[in-house]
Write a protein that holds these residues in place. Structure first.
Motif, PDB file in Angstrom:
ATOM      1  N   ALA A  89      -3.312  -1.774  -9.784  1.00  0.00           N
ATOM      2  CA  ALA A  89      -3.722  -0.366  -9.937  1.00  0.00           C
ATOM      3  C   ALA A  89      -3.454   0.413  -8.649  1.00  0.00           C
ATOM      4  N   ALA A  90      -3.538  -0.276  -7.504  1.00  0.00           N
ATOM      5  CA  ALA A  90      -3.348   0.405  -6.216  1.00  0.00           C
ATOM      6  C   ALA A  90      -1.931   0.944  -6.066  1.00  0.00           C
ATOM      7  N   CYS A  91      -1.007   0.461  -6.881  1.00  0.00           N
ATOM      8  CA  CYS A  91       0.382   0.946  -6.791  1.00  0.00           C
ATOM      9  C   CYS A  91       0.608   2.171  -7.677  1.00  0.00           C
ATOM     10  N   ASP A  92      -0.485   2.741  -8.214  1.00  0.00           N
ATOM     11  CA  ASP A  92      -0.372   3.988  -9.002  1.00  0.00           C
ATOM     12  C   ASP A  92       0.648   3.870 -10.121  1.00  0.00           C
ATOM     13  N   VAL A  93       0.637   2.762 -10.866  1.00  0.00           N
ATOM     14  CA  VAL A  93       1.674   2.535 -11.882  1.00  0.00           C
ATOM     15  C   VAL A  93       1.717   3.692 -12.902  1.00  0.00           C
ATOM     16  N   ALA A  94       2.888   4.274 -13.083  1.00  0.00           N
ATOM     17  CA  ALA A  94       3.040   5.390 -14.026  1.00  0.00           C
ATOM     18  C   ALA A  94       4.257   5.133 -14.906  1.00  0.00           C
ATOM     19  N   TRP A  95       4.248   5.704 -16.103  1.00  0.00           N
ATOM     20  CA  TRP A  95       5.370   5.521 -17.041  1.00  0.00           C
ATOM     21  C   TRP A  95       6.080   6.848 -17.285  1.00  0.00           C
ATOM     22  N   ILE A  96       7.392   6.760 -17.424  1.00  0.00           N
ATOM     23  CA  ILE A  96       8.166   7.920 -17.861  1.00  0.00           C
ATOM     24  C   ILE A  96       9.106   7.457 -18.981  1.00  0.00           C
ATOM     25  N   GLU A  97       9.573   8.425 -19.768  1.00  0.00           N
ATOM     26  CA  GLU A  97      10.541   8.080 -20.822  1.00  0.00           C
ATOM     27  C   GLU A  97      11.934   8.473 -20.411  1.00  0.00           C
ATOM     28  N   ASP A  98      12.016   9.369 -19.446  1.00  0.00           N
ATOM     29  CA  ASP A  98      13.303   9.960 -19.106  1.00  0.00           C
ATOM     30  C   ASP A  98      13.315  10.252 -17.610  1.00  0.00           C
ATOM     31  N   LEU A  99      14.455  10.026 -16.982  1.00  0.00           N
ATOM     32  CA  LEU A  99      14.558  10.280 -15.533  1.00  0.00           C
ATOM     33  C   LEU A  99      14.325  11.750 -15.185  1.00  0.00           C
ATOM     34  N   ALA A 100      14.583  12.627 -16.156  1.00  0.00           N
ATOM     35  CA  ALA A 100      14.448  14.064 -15.895  1.00  0.00           C
ATOM     36  C   ALA A 100      13.028  14.414 -15.447  1.00  0.00           C
ATOM     37  N   VAL A 101      12.043  13.610 -15.836  1.00  0.00           N
ATOM     38  CA  VAL A 101      10.655  13.950 -15.485  1.00  0.00           C
ATOM     39  C   VAL A 101      10.120  13.103 -14.320  1.00  0.00           C
ATOM     40  N   SER A 154       0.835  -1.216   0.000  1.00  0.00           N
ATOM     41  CA  SER A 154       0.000   0.000   0.000  1.00  0.00           C
ATOM     42  C   SER A 154       0.864   1.259   0.000  1.00  0.00           C
ATOM     43  N   ALA A 155       2.132   1.129   0.371  1.00  0.00           N
ATOM     44  CA  ALA A 155       3.008   2.312   0.419  1.00  0.00           C
ATOM     45  C   ALA A 155       3.720   2.561  -0.910  1.00  0.00           C
ATOM     46  N   VAL A 156       3.790   1.529  -1.767  1.00  0.00           N
ATOM     47  CA  VAL A 156       4.647   1.648  -2.960  1.00  0.00           C
ATOM     48  C   VAL A 156       3.953   2.380  -4.108  1.00  0.00           C
ATOM     49  N   ARG A 157       4.718   3.241  -4.773  1.00  0.00           N
ATOM     50  CA  ARG A 157       4.286   3.858  -6.035  1.00  0.00           C
ATOM     51  C   ARG A 157       5.230   3.326  -7.090  1.00  0.00           C
ATOM     52  N   VAL A 158       4.679   2.741  -8.147  1.00  0.00           N
ATOM     53  CA  VAL A 158       5.528   2.114  -9.168  1.00  0.00           C
ATOM     54  C   VAL A 158       5.710   3.051 -10.364  1.00  0.00           C
ATOM     55  N   VAL A 159       6.952   3.248 -10.760  1.00  0.00           N
ATOM     56  CA  VAL A 159       7.231   4.024 -11.976  1.00  0.00           C
ATOM     57  C   VAL A 159       8.057   3.151 -12.923  1.00  0.00           C
ATOM     58  N   LEU A 160       7.626   3.071 -14.177  1.00  0.00           N
ATOM     59  CA  LEU A 160       8.337   2.297 -15.184  1.00  0.00           C
ATOM     60  C   LEU A 160       8.947   3.260 -16.203  1.00  0.00           C
ATOM     61  N   MET A 161      10.266   3.144 -16.385  1.00  0.00           N
ATOM     62  CA  MET A 161      10.907   3.971 -17.411  1.00  0.00           C
ATOM     63  C   MET A 161      11.043   3.139 -18.671  1.00  0.00           C
TER      64      MET A 161
END
Ligand code: SAH
Length: 353
Positions: free
Chosen positions: A128-140, A103-110
């Motif tokens: 879905a509860a882990c708020d999975v989000a995608w980025i293309e670049d670490l800068a963002v 419940s504490a983890v937020r997942v980001v996939l680059m």
């Protein structure tokens, strides 16, 4: 001829030879834009695709770091180059055993391949509860809380430059065209910044792309607090050698064969990356071999517990997967694990002597 080969030849005819890095960058992004590079039906198989045990061990490693950080809520788990999403799914399933972790983890996939992002989304549909989000670049990346970053076979896909020693000087190695119009290697401008000596014809590889990634990640880890874990084939001492390789249908092929339809990678110079991370103020234990790392984390116990409920054929498969991941003549020694942490008092699991 692949579409990309034709495009690269046209570019060279128009603008002249390109660096190995420019060539690799185009080949890799074209390659990963397709959906199915990995697995038994693809061109190569990676550790998470060999066995669920691999991702489970990494998940336990992440949970251990989280506990040692004082169980922050929220915290961010970043995976770089997640492929089919298999590693993340196995990690989350294993890490869910640490109470409160999920419940504490937020997942980001680059991930920069839209096709693979779709595959990863489907694999992670139950999280879905882990708020999975995608980025293309670490800068963002907007990390919530401390950051734990992982990547398996990610660094090897980032482009390298090659330098070649000739008549007392290092030259940039270039991709150009021969008299018949075929792709070929040649030498470009002298690289005055490479000062070591070499044998005639020796090749030296360097990767500003990997180093730039490391600088960005270290900056984030220092700001947010946390740790990183990167697994790849490579070496722990910098040196000369040509490690650029192309793989298709589980076999090595010529790097100019069907450009963009084979996986193009090179071995990772972990010494260079570790030096860079440490110079910027992060703490890195000595880089270890994958086999020793997984064994130190207790892979044998996980294998034994999976064996208990398995039939004879499955037991054979578990044993084969264990050997594939750990045996010195398979992935156990060629693959290395680099850890890094923002706080030297936090002992990373798996790296103890
Ligand atoms: N980690 C996975 C996949 C490894 S293949 C596994 O072990 O199975 C390399 C992955 O890195 C792919 O997902 C590819 O699309 C991604 N990738 C390559 N270059 C990238 C870049 N510059 N930025 C983000 N992702 C990249």
């Amino acid at each position: 001829m692949s579409d990309l080969t034709a495009h690269i030849k046209a570019t060279i005819r128009q603008s002249g030879p390109m660096s190995v890095a420019a060539f690799m960058q185009q080949a890799v992004s074209h390659y990963y834009a397709q959906q199915k590079p990995f697995g038994r039906d693809g061109d190569f198989i990676t550790a998470p695709e060999i066995s669920q045990m691999f991702g489970e061990m990494i998940g336990l490693w992440v949970a251990d770091v989280w506990e040692k950080l004082g169980r922050p809520d929220p915290f961010t788990v970043l995976e770089c180059g997640p492929g089919r999403g298999t590693l993340m799914v196995d990690m989350l399933r294993a890490a869910a055993r640490a109470e409160g972790g999920l419940s504490a983890v937020r997942v980001v996939l680059m991930e920069n391949s839209p096709a693979l992002r779709a595959v990863q989304g489907a694999a992670l549909a139950g999280y879905a509860a882990c708020d999975v989000a995608w980025i293309e670049d670490l800068a963002v990346l907007k990390a919530e809380g401390p950051l734990i970053a992982v990547g398996n076979e990610f660094l090897d896909a980032l482009p390298i430059h090659q330098a070649q020693y000739q008549a007392g000087q290092w030259h940039e190695r270039m991709v150009g065209l021969d008299h018949d119009g075929a792709l070929t290697f040649g030498l470009g401008a002298v690289l005055p910044t490479v000062t070591m000596t070499g044998d005639e014809g020796a090749i030296f590889e360097f990767s500003p792309a990997r180093e730039a990634f490391m600088v960005q990640l270290v900056t984030l880890l220092k700001k947010q607090g946390g740790a990183g874990l990167f697994i790849d084939y490579g070496h722990t001492q910098s040196g000369t050698g040509d490690t650029l390789q192309a793989m298709k249908d589980h076999k090595f092929v010529d790097v100019f064969d069907g450009v963009g339809t084979a996986d193009l990678t090179s071995h990772v110079d972990f010494a260079a990356l570790k030096n860079r991370a440490e110079a910027l103020g992060l703490f890195c234990p000595p880089v270890v071999e994958q086999g020793r790392f997984l064994e130190a984390l207790g892979l044998i116990h996980r294998a034994q517990s999976l064996m208990k409920g398995a039939d004879e054929l499955q037991q054979k498969e578990i044993k084969a997967a264990y050997d594939r991941l750990c045996a010195p003549d398979q992935m156990g020694v060629l693959f290395k694990v680099m850890g890094m942490v923002s706080d030297p008092s936090l002992a990373l699991a798996g790296f103890q002597e």
